[in-house]
Write a protein that holds these residues in place. Sequence first.
Motif, PDB file in Angstrom:
ATOM      1  N   LYS A 310      58.377  28.398 -64.225  1.00  0.00           N
ATOM      2  CA  LYS A 310      57.323  28.600 -63.237  1.00  0.00           C
ATOM      3  C   LYS A 310      56.536  27.310 -63.074  1.00  0.00           C
ATOM      4  N   VAL A 312      52.829  25.731 -61.091  1.00  0.00           N
ATOM      5  CA  VAL A 312      51.641  25.865 -60.252  1.00  0.00           C
ATOM      6  C   VAL A 312      51.315  24.471 -59.733  1.00  0.00           C
ATOM      7  N   ARG A 341      60.036  30.130 -60.116  1.00  0.00           N
ATOM      8  CA  ARG A 341      58.965  30.583 -59.211  1.00  0.00           C
ATOM      9  C   ARG A 341      57.873  29.532 -59.143  1.00  0.00           C
ATOM     10  N   ASN A 342      57.504  29.195 -57.926  1.00  0.00           N
ATOM     11  CA  ASN A 342      56.520  28.135 -57.719  1.00  0.00           C
ATOM     12  C   ASN A 342      55.354  28.649 -56.890  1.00  0.00           C
ATOM     13  N   LEU A 343      54.182  28.388 -57.368  1.00  0.00           N
ATOM     14  CA  LEU A 343      52.969  28.813 -56.673  1.00  0.00           C
ATOM     15  C   LEU A 343      52.260  27.586 -56.115  1.00  0.00           C
ATOM     16  N   LEU A 345      49.178  25.887 -54.414  1.00  0.00           N
ATOM     17  CA  LEU A 345      47.750  26.089 -54.147  1.00  0.00           C
ATOM     18  C   LEU A 345      47.278  25.172 -53.030  1.00  0.00           C
ATOM     19  N   THR A 372      59.083  30.300 -53.705  1.00  0.00           N
ATOM     20  CA  THR A 372      57.978  29.350 -53.611  1.00  0.00           C
ATOM     21  C   THR A 372      57.023  29.879 -52.564  1.00  0.00           C
ATOM     22  N   LEU A 375      49.367  31.878 -52.611  1.00  0.00           N
ATOM     23  CA  LEU A 375      48.802  33.089 -53.205  1.00  0.00           C
ATOM     24  C   LEU A 375      48.934  34.263 -52.230  1.00  0.00           C
ATOM     25  N   ASP A 376      49.207  35.426 -52.778  1.00  0.00           N
ATOM     26  CA  ASP A 376      49.384  36.623 -51.974  1.00  0.00           C
ATOM     27  C   ASP A 376      48.044  37.033 -51.339  1.00  0.00           C
ATOM     28  N   ARG A 394      40.817  33.968 -56.767  1.00  0.00           N
ATOM     29  CA  ARG A 394      41.931  33.032 -56.715  1.00  0.00           C
ATOM     30  C   ARG A 394      42.304  32.579 -58.140  1.00  0.00           C
ATOM     31  N   VAL A 398      45.931  32.971 -60.077  1.00  0.00           N
ATOM     32  CA  VAL A 398      46.690  31.804 -60.546  1.00  0.00           C
ATOM     33  C   VAL A 398      46.909  31.900 -62.051  1.00  0.00           C
ATOM     34  N   PHE A 401      49.572  34.371 -62.859  1.00  0.00           N
ATOM     35  CA  PHE A 401      50.907  33.850 -62.556  1.00  0.00           C
ATOM     36  C   PHE A 401      51.413  32.975 -63.704  1.00  0.00           C
TER      37      PHE A 401
END
Lengths: 434, 256
Positions: A310, A312, A341-343, A345, A372, A375-376, A394, A398, A401
Motif C-alpha cells: 500500500k 499513501v 493499493r495506492n491512496l 491525497l 489507485t 479518498l472515498d 480525512r 488515511v 488505510f
Amino acid sequence: MNAAPVAQNPFRQQFKAFVASRREPDTITRRRREGFDRFIALGWPTHHQEAWRFTDLSALAQIDLQRPTNVPIDANVLPTLNAPAHRLSFVNGCFAPALSQLRGLPNQAIIASLGQALLTHPDWIEPYLEQLPGLSQHPFAALNAAFWEDGAFLHLPRAAVVEAPIHLIFYSIGDHIGVYPRLLLVLDEGAQATVVVEYRGEGRYLNAPVAELQLGAGAVLNYHQIQEESPQAFHLGGIRIHQQRDSQMNSHLVSFGGQLARVDLEALLDGEHIHSMLNGLSVVDHTQVSDHHLWVDHADPYGSSEQLFKSVLNGKARTVFDGMIHVRQHAQKTEARQLNRNLLLSRQAQANSNPRLEILADDVKCGHGSSTGLLDPDALFYLRARGIPVEQARALLVQAFAQDSLNRISLTPLRERLANSLAHYLALGCIEEQ
Amino acid sequence: MLEIRNLHATVEGREILNGLDLSIGPGEVHAIMGPNGSGKSTLANVIAGREGYIVTEGEVLFDGKNLLEMEPETRACEGLFLAFQYPVEIPGVANLYFLKSAVNAVRKYRGESLVDAMDFWDLVHERMELVKMDESMLKRSVNEGFSGGEKKRNEVFQMAVLQPRFAVLDETDSGLDIDALRVVADGVNALRSPERGFLVITHYQRLLDYIVPDYVHVLVNGRIVRSGDKGLALELEQQGYALYNEEPGRARRATA
C-alpha cells in the motif's frame, strides 16, 4: 548529461584504494572484484532500462560519492523497540559496539558484526556470503558486493529459537558519501527469529545495503525493514531471499524517508510448502519517490505467497510497485496473491503500479489486483455528517488505510511505534490509537 | 424547528426538488412518502449537506439559522442527524472509535470537555441494548461486512448515542425484515421526546405502523402534493401513488 563515466571513474580509483586497505581472505577479495566488475559491466542505470524506467537517478549521479568517515553519534538519535532486544548498531556501515547490546543466545547461535567475524572466523562467513542467486542485474547490489565493510551476521543452528527481536540499526551520517552495509542472516533447519532492520540518518548520502536471507527447511523468519532515511538521502537496497521446504518468511517493508528510496527483492521458494508474505507500506510527500521491485519465484509445488503493498502519496510524490509472481511449471498447487493499493491525497502525486503474474504451471490459484484512487467522498461525507470536521475525517480515513498494513505486524512494540510515526509522516497531528 | 421554504434543488443539472415547503416543530414526527424518484432522498441529502446537491432557490432554517450555509459537520454539531439509506462501509475505522470521535467533535463544538471514558462506555452500553446490538459490532470497522439490518441498526444506535435534536431517517426501513424493523422502530420511539423532531422518509406505509407519525406528507415530482394525519398513510397503502403520478395537477388541487 551522460552520467556513466562521471560516476564510474571515481569508483574505480576508490575501489583500488579500498581493496588495498583490506586484509581479508583471498576468496572475499575475489568476490569484491567480481562485484566491482559486474558494476562496471552493468553501468550506471538509466531510464532507458525497463527496470529503472521510473527511477530517476540523475540527482544521485551528480554527487561525487566519497567513502564515509568515522563520525561519533549520540545514542539517543537511534530508534528503540521499547522491549528487550538484541541490538547491533552500525554507523556509516561500521559496527558501533558502544551502541550495541547482545543478550543471552541459544547454544551455538551467532549474532555478530560481519566485519569482525570475517577477521576472526572467516570460515563462518565464506560458505554463505554472496552465495544466493538474484539481483544479478542490480548495479547497486554489485557496488555493495565490492565495497561492503561491515554489517550484521546472524547464524542460528538447527532448531534454535531466538525469542527477543534482533534489532539491527544502520545509521548514516554525512554528505556526499556512499554507505554499503550488508546483512547476512542464516537460519538453519527449524530455526526461528524476529529481525527488525532500521535505516536512518542525516545528510545527503547514498545508502545501498544488501541483505541475504537464507531460511533452511521449516525455518521461520519475521523480517521487518523500516526505512526512515534522511529527507535528502538516497536508499537503493537489495534483498535476496532463499527459502527451503516448509519455511515461512513474513516480511514487512515500511518506507517513510529518503528523497529516493528503492528496494529490489528477489525470493526463491526452493522447496515444497513454503510460505512467503511480503507486506509493504510507503508514505511519501513533497517530491519523494518510493519504489519497490519484487520478484517471487515459486520453484516447487504447494507454496503460497502474498504481496500486499500500500502507499499513501501527497504533494508531488511518486511510488512504483513492480511485483512479479513467477510460478514454474513444476510448482503445481501454488497459491499466490498480489495486491497493490495506492491512496492519492493530491492530484499531483503519481502511483505507478505493475502487478505481474507469470504462471507456467496449470493447477494453481493466483490472483492480483491494483487500485489507485482519491479518498472515498461517500466515506468522508458519512464522517462529516456525524459532526467530525473535514480535516479530522480525512486524517481518520488515511490513517485507517495505512494502519491496515501495520496491523499485519505482530511485533507489538514496533507496530505501536510505527502507528505513531505514521501519524507524524501523514502530518495529521496526534491521532489516538484505536 | 425545521422550516423549509420553496426549496428547489438540482442534482447533476436536473431539478429534483421543485418548490418544497415543510414546517416541523419540536416533538413532532413527520413522515414523507412518495413514489420512487419523487425527491425523497434528495431532500434528506440537501438537509444533511451532501456535495452535488445544489439548492437553486428557497431556504432551510434550523431553529432560525440558515442551514444551507453550514458545512455538513456544523449541521451535525448543531443537532441534526441523518440516518443514511445506504450507510457507508469504512474499513479500518473501528465503530466505537468513530462514535467517540463524533461525540467529542459535537462536544468540542459546544465548548464542552472531551467525554469521560467511563461515561461514554456506560452510554454506549445502554444504547446498544436499545437496538439489540452485539458488543462485537463496536470493535468492527464501521459497517464493514454488516448485513443490511445491522447497518440500519447501527444508524439508529449512532443516533441514540449522539442524541440529536432533529433526525432525518432516510428509508431506514428498506431491506429490513419485520423483526429488524421492529427493533429499529423501538429504538426510534425510545428517542421520541417533546424537544426532538423527526422526519421519516419512507416508500412504504409499513414502517409507520411502528413509528406512528403526527403528520404525513406525500411528495411527488419534488413538491408536497398532500398532507394529512397518519390516516393518509393508510389511504396511500390502499390506493398507491398512481393517483398522484397520473394526475399530479388534480392532486395539487386536492390539497389546496
